[in-house]
Design a protein around this motif. Structure first.
Motif, short mmCIF file in Angstrom:
data_model
loop_
_atom_site.label_atom_id
_atom_site.label_comp_id
_atom_site.label_asym_id
_atom_site.label_seq_id
_atom_site.Cartn_x
_atom_site.Cartn_y
_atom_site.Cartn_z
N ALA A 130 0.84 -1.21 0.00
CA ALA A 130 0.00 0.00 0.00
C ALA A 130 0.86 1.25 0.00
O ALA A 130 0.56 2.24 -0.67
N TYR A 131 1.96 1.22 0.73
CA TYR A 131 2.87 2.36 0.79
C TYR A 131 3.53 2.60 -0.57
O TYR A 131 3.68 3.74 -1.01
N LEU A 132 3.93 1.52 -1.22
CA LEU A 132 4.64 1.66 -2.49
C LEU A 132 3.73 2.08 -3.65
O LEU A 132 4.15 2.82 -4.52
N PHE A 133 2.51 1.59 -3.66
CA PHE A 133 1.65 1.80 -4.83
C PHE A 133 0.51 2.79 -4.62
O PHE A 133 -0.31 2.98 -5.52
N THR A 134 0.44 3.43 -3.47
CA THR A 134 -0.56 4.47 -3.22
C THR A 134 0.12 5.67 -2.60
O THR A 134 1.26 5.59 -2.14
N PRO A 135 -0.57 6.79 -2.56
CA PRO A 135 0.04 7.98 -1.96
C PRO A 135 -0.04 8.00 -0.42
O PRO A 135 0.18 9.03 0.20
N LEU A 136 -0.32 6.87 0.22
CA LEU A 136 -0.41 6.81 1.68
C LEU A 136 0.98 6.88 2.31
O LEU A 136 1.95 6.37 1.75
N SER A 137 1.03 7.45 3.49
CA SER A 137 2.29 7.43 4.23
C SER A 137 2.48 6.03 4.82
O SER A 137 1.54 5.26 4.96
N LEU A 138 3.70 5.71 5.18
CA LEU A 138 3.99 4.40 5.74
C LEU A 138 3.24 4.18 7.05
O LEU A 138 2.70 3.09 7.29
N HIS A 139 3.16 5.22 7.88
CA HIS A 139 2.46 5.10 9.16
C HIS A 139 0.98 4.80 8.95
O HIS A 139 0.39 3.96 9.64
N LEU A 140 0.36 5.47 8.02
CA LEU A 140 -1.05 5.26 7.75
C LEU A 140 -1.29 3.87 7.15
O LEU A 140 -2.23 3.18 7.52
N GLY A 182 -0.94 1.33 9.95
CA GLY A 182 -2.10 1.40 10.85
C GLY A 182 -3.32 0.74 10.23
O GLY A 182 -4.03 -0.03 10.89
N ALA A 183 -3.55 1.01 8.97
CA ALA A 183 -4.70 0.41 8.28
C ALA A 183 -4.53 -1.10 8.19
O ALA A 183 -5.49 -1.86 8.37
N SER A 184 -3.32 -1.56 7.93
CA SER A 184 -3.07 -3.00 7.87
C SER A 184 -3.25 -3.66 9.24
O SER A 184 -3.77 -4.77 9.33
N ALA A 185 -2.84 -2.98 10.28
CA ALA A 185 -2.99 -3.52 11.63
C ALA A 185 -4.46 -3.64 12.02
O ALA A 185 -4.89 -4.65 12.58
N VAL A 186 -5.24 -2.63 11.70
CA VAL A 186 -6.67 -2.67 12.00
C VAL A 186 -7.35 -3.79 11.21
O VAL A 186 -8.15 -4.55 11.74
N THR A 187 -7.01 -3.89 9.94
CA THR A 187 -7.58 -4.93 9.10
C THR A 187 -7.22 -6.32 9.62
O THR A 187 -8.07 -7.21 9.70
N SER A 188 -5.98 -6.51 9.99
CA SER A 188 -5.54 -7.80 10.53
C SER A 188 -6.27 -8.12 11.83
O SER A 188 -6.68 -9.26 12.06
N GLY A 189 -6.43 -7.13 12.68
CA GLY A 189 -7.15 -7.34 13.93
C GLY A 189 -8.59 -7.74 13.70
O GLY A 189 -9.12 -8.62 14.40
N LEU A 190 -9.24 -7.13 12.73
CA LEU A 190 -10.62 -7.49 12.41
C LEU A 190 -10.71 -8.91 11.86
O LEU A 190 -11.64 -9.65 12.19
N LEU A 191 -9.75 -9.30 11.05
CA LEU A 191 -9.75 -10.66 10.52
C LEU A 191 -9.54 -11.69 11.62
O LEU A 191 -10.20 -12.74 11.64
N VAL A 192 -8.67 -11.40 12.56
CA VAL A 192 -8.44 -12.32 13.67
C VAL A 192 -9.68 -12.40 14.56
O VAL A 192 -10.11 -13.48 14.96
#
Length: 59
Positions: free
Chosen positions: A6-16, A19-29
């Motif tokens: 997401a960081y490499l292919f979108t204009p999102l910052s690494l922190h964002l 964070g989005a990946s962590a929230v998504t992973s938490g929801l999947l778990v």
């Protein structure tokens, strides 16, 4: 890995992205543990045999 992609292919910052990946992973778990928990095949077979026995007892 999703955060890096997401960081490499979108204009999102690494922190964002992280964070989005962590929230998504938490929801999947949470979904896997609480809403669709793993079941033991033996438990399912035992439950089915109890239902069959109670159906035969009622006849």
């Amino acid at each position: 890995m999703a955060a890096v992609l997401a960081y490499l292919f979108t204009p999102l910052s690494l922190h964002l992205a992280m964070g989005a990946s962590a929230v998504t992973s938490g929801l999947l778990v949470a979904d896997a543990v609480y809403f669709h928990p793993p079941t033991d095949a033996r438990d399912v077979a035992d439950a089915e045999s109890v239902v069959e026995r109670s159906a035969h007892d009622g006849e």
